[in-house]
Design a protein around this motif. Structure first.
Motif, PDB file in Angstrom:
ATOM      1  N   SER A  92       0.841  -1.209   0.000  1.00  0.00           N
ATOM      2  CA  SER A  92       0.000   0.000   0.000  1.00  0.00           C
ATOM      3  C   SER A  92       0.872   1.253   0.000  1.00  0.00           C
ATOM      4  CB  SER A  92      -0.900   0.039   1.241  1.00  0.00           C
ATOM      5  OG  SER A  92      -1.893  -0.925   1.179  1.00  0.00           O
ATOM      6  N   SER A  93       1.896   1.255   0.837  1.00  0.00           N
ATOM      7  CA  SER A  93       2.805   2.415   0.914  1.00  0.00           C
ATOM      8  C   SER A  93       3.532   2.638  -0.410  1.00  0.00           C
ATOM      9  CB  SER A  93       3.824   2.209   2.031  1.00  0.00           C
ATOM     10  OG  SER A  93       3.178   2.190   3.275  1.00  0.00           O
ATOM     11  N   ALA A  94       3.967   1.548  -1.047  1.00  0.00           N
ATOM     12  CA  ALA A  94       4.647   1.668  -2.344  1.00  0.00           C
ATOM     13  C   ALA A  94       3.705   2.257  -3.395  1.00  0.00           C
ATOM     14  CB  ALA A  94       5.173   0.308  -2.799  1.00  0.00           C
ATOM     15  N   PHE A  95       2.448   1.806  -3.393  1.00  0.00           N
ATOM     16  CA  PHE A  95       1.464   2.349  -4.345  1.00  0.00           C
ATOM     17  C   PHE A  95       1.264   3.846  -4.099  1.00  0.00           C
ATOM     18  CE2 PHE A  95      -0.940  -1.922  -5.064  1.00  0.00           C
ATOM     19  CZ  PHE A  95       0.037  -2.332  -5.955  1.00  0.00           C
ATOM     20  N   ARG A 135       0.639   1.605 -16.062  1.00  0.00           N
ATOM     21  CA  ARG A 135       2.019   1.346 -15.628  1.00  0.00           C
ATOM     22  C   ARG A 135       2.149  -0.084 -15.085  1.00  0.00           C
ATOM     23  NH1 ARG A 135       2.611   5.908 -11.453  1.00  0.00           N
ATOM     24  NH2 ARG A 135       4.537   4.808 -11.013  1.00  0.00           N
ATOM     25  N   ARG A 136       1.705  -1.061 -15.840  1.00  0.00           N
ATOM     26  CA  ARG A 136       1.691  -2.457 -15.407  1.00  0.00           C
ATOM     27  C   ARG A 136       3.060  -2.939 -14.937  1.00  0.00           C
ATOM     28  NH1 ARG A 136       1.087  -7.446 -19.385  1.00  0.00           N
ATOM     29  NH2 ARG A 136       2.851  -6.304 -20.180  1.00  0.00           N
ATOM     30  N   LEU A 143       4.085  -4.378 -11.207  1.00  0.00           N
ATOM     31  CA  LEU A 143       4.639  -5.719 -10.988  1.00  0.00           C
ATOM     32  C   LEU A 143       5.968  -5.660 -10.236  1.00  0.00           C
ATOM     33  CD1 LEU A 143       3.758  -7.434 -14.387  1.00  0.00           C
ATOM     34  CD2 LEU A 143       2.672  -7.803 -12.164  1.00  0.00           C
ATOM     35  N   LYS A 144       6.796  -4.657 -10.526  1.00  0.00           N
ATOM     36  CA  LYS A 144       8.058  -4.494  -9.793  1.00  0.00           C
ATOM     37  C   LYS A 144       7.807  -4.163  -8.325  1.00  0.00           C
ATOM     38  CE  LYS A 144      10.773  -3.149 -13.801  1.00  0.00           C
ATOM     39  NZ  LYS A 144      11.337  -2.021 -14.554  1.00  0.00           N
ATOM     40  N   ASN A 150       7.886  -5.999  -2.612  1.00  0.00           N
ATOM     41  CA  ASN A 150       7.231  -5.872  -1.309  1.00  0.00           C
ATOM     42  C   ASN A 150       6.520  -7.117  -0.799  1.00  0.00           C
ATOM     43  OD1 ASN A 150       7.491  -2.916  -0.426  1.00  0.00           O
ATOM     44  ND2 ASN A 150       6.974  -2.776  -2.596  1.00  0.00           N
ATOM     45  N   CYS A 151       6.515  -8.192  -1.564  1.00  0.00           N
ATOM     46  CA  CYS A 151       5.798  -9.403  -1.163  1.00  0.00           C
ATOM     47  C   CYS A 151       6.743 -10.600  -1.168  1.00  0.00           C
ATOM     48  CB  CYS A 151       4.633  -9.663  -2.106  1.00  0.00           C
ATOM     49  SG  CYS A 151       3.449  -8.310  -2.149  1.00  0.00           S
TER      50      CYS A 151
END
Length: 131
Positions: free
Chosen positions: A35-38, A68-69, A73-74, A79-80
């Motif tokens: 969420s933070s990265a988004f 920005r697919r 994905l990056k 993050n996972c």
């Protein structure tokens, strides 16, 4: 296979931007970092809470519509991560059901990239009076 490509139209009815719909399922432990990265990267998403059927663990499901697919994905990859957990399950041994401890791998992310459609925004009816 063709991805779900969403087209936004300007006021003249001309196609302006191709957007792709992504459904991203992550473990609860990875949900906050993603969420933070988004947010940091200005990726708009809708988050839904869910629960896994095998692990009974909480999940975060993100609906992302973006042009920005590859960037998304990056972010998911960064993050996972996968984890191994022990879970108890019942198995039939031929005579009775017995409780057995099993190690299962959970986590990482499951990303669904979808077919083809058009996005339509509905603003709803204007009505009522304010007193």
């Amino acid at each position: 296979s063709e991805l779900l490509r969403m087209f936004f139209y300007n006021q003249n009815g001309e196609r302006s931007k191709i957007m792709e719909l992504m459904l991203i399922v992550v473990q609860e432990q990875d949900e906050k970092a993603l969420s933070s990265a988004f947010i940091r990267n200005k990726i708009q998403a809708t988050k839904i809470h869910a629960e896994g059927l095998v692990s009974n663990r909480k999940l975060g499901v993100f609906l992302v519509c973006t042009d920005r697919r590859d960037d998304v994905l990056k972010m998911v990859e960064a993050n996972c991560r996968e984890r191994t957990i022990e879970t108890e399950t019942s198995e039939y041994n031929g005579r009775i059901f017995v409780d057995v401890q099993r190690k299962i791998v959970i986590g990482g992310a499951t990303v669904f990239l979808m077919g083809e459609a058009q996005l339509k925004k509905i603003k709803g009816a204007q009505g009522g009076t304010n007193e």
